[in-house]
Enzyme design. Structure first.
Site, mmCIF file in Angstrom:
data_model
loop_
_atom_site.group_PDB
_atom_site.id
_atom_site.type_symbol
_atom_site.label_atom_id
_atom_site.label_comp_id
_atom_site.label_asym_id
_atom_site.label_seq_id
_atom_site.Cartn_x
_atom_site.Cartn_y
_atom_site.Cartn_z
ATOM 1 N N HIS A 1 12.091 52.433 52.117
ATOM 2 C CA HIS A 1 12.163 51.473 51.009
ATOM 3 C C HIS A 1 13.597 51.332 50.498
ATOM 4 C CE1 HIS A 1 8.143 50.107 50.015
ATOM 5 N NE2 HIS A 1 7.652 51.335 50.001
ATOM 6 N N GLY B 1 3.462 58.130 46.441
ATOM 7 C CA GLY B 1 4.913 57.988 46.524
ATOM 8 C C GLY B 1 5.338 56.636 45.977
ATOM 9 N N CYS C 1 0.848 50.994 51.099
ATOM 10 C CA CYS C 1 2.035 50.877 50.241
ATOM 11 C C CYS C 1 1.617 50.168 48.964
ATOM 12 C CB CYS C 1 3.109 50.066 50.971
ATOM 13 S SG CYS C 1 4.627 49.874 50.028
ATOM 14 N N LEU C 2 2.094 50.681 47.812
ATOM 15 C CA LEU C 2 1.722 50.051 46.540
ATOM 16 C C LEU C 2 2.243 48.620 46.448
ATOM 17 C CD1 LEU C 2 2.241 53.025 44.053
ATOM 18 C CD2 LEU C 2 0.136 52.209 45.109
ATOM 19 N N GLN D 1 10.557 49.499 44.051
ATOM 20 C CA GLN D 1 9.197 48.963 43.881
ATOM 21 C C GLN D 1 8.895 48.604 42.429
ATOM 22 O OE1 GLN D 1 7.396 52.268 46.461
ATOM 23 N NE2 GLN D 1 6.015 50.547 46.781
ATOM 24 N N HIS E 1 8.620 57.142 54.687
ATOM 25 C CA HIS E 1 8.146 55.854 54.170
ATOM 26 C C HIS E 1 8.981 55.442 52.946
ATOM 27 C CE1 HIS E 1 4.680 53.074 52.916
ATOM 28 N NE2 HIS E 1 5.480 53.083 51.863
ATOM 29 N N GLU E 2 9.191 56.393 52.023
ATOM 30 C CA GLU E 2 9.911 56.066 50.785
ATOM 31 C C GLU E 2 11.398 55.848 51.055
ATOM 32 O OE1 GLU E 2 8.118 55.195 48.467
ATOM 33 O OE2 GLU E 2 6.278 56.183 49.082
HETATM 34 NI NI NI Z 1 5.644 51.904 50.109
#
Ligand code: NI
Length: 176
Positions: free
Chosen positions: A140, A46, A94-95, A51, A136-137
């Site tokens: 963000h 995701g 998380c990236l 991001q 989660h997304e």
């Molecule tokens: Ni994340």
């Protein structure tokens, strides 16, 4: 399509609240393709637009396993309509917080309304990994990170570690 650089903790952009997408056109679809390519390259399941530095309420998800056909979802202006009473715990990462994982408890099911990449309204009743990933997304888009759902002690440790890493990576300052 191109792979874009990922924003990493403690970049303040990650705390920004993203703005609704106002126009769904070819430019936006190209941007969605960049998001997907960046996510696949990482690799991740995701990615939210912020991001890669774009404060837009938009995210991509693909939960297909390595041996399965890709199943990309482009989710624009998502809105959580409701969630179930049960909760589920997943080990999240998380990236933007590479190589850190922690267990997070969230509602196990969630109903989300959004626009797809053609501007068509969709509604999904998600459970399992999809429910967690969507939450989660969507976090963000509101400047919230998964580490906000763990203990303050653990969160402070992670933030300190990433601040230190960022300092070490920064070019030396010359006072001349
Ligand atoms: Ni994340």
């Amino acid at each position: 399509m191109s792979i874009r650089p990922l924003i990493i903790l403690p970049d303040p952009l990650l705390r920004q609240v993203s703005k609704p997408v106002e126009r769904i056109d070819d430019d936006l679809r190209r941007f969605a393709d960049d998001m997907l390519e960046t996510m696949y390259d990482a690799p991740g399941i995701g990615l939210a637009a912020i991001q890669i530095g774009e404060p837009l309420r938009m995210l991509v998800i693909d939960l297909a396993k390595e041996d399965e056909e890709p199943a990309p979802h482009v989710v624009i202006n998502p809105e959580i309509l409701g969630h179930g009473d049960d909760s589920a715990v997943y080990e999240e990462g998380c990236l933007s917080i590479p190589d850190y994982y922690a267990e997070v408890e969230r509602p196990a099911t969630v109903t989300v309304r959004y626009l797809d990449k053609f501007g068509k309204q969709q509604e999904i009743e998600a459970d399992g990994l999809m429910a967690t990933c969507l939450q989660h997304e969507i976090d963000h888009l509101n400047g919230v990170l998964f580490i906000d759902h763990i203990s303050k002690l653990k969160r402070d440790m992670v933030v300190r570690k990433f601040k230190k890493l960022a300092r070490e990576k920064a070019p030396p300052k010359l006072a001349v």
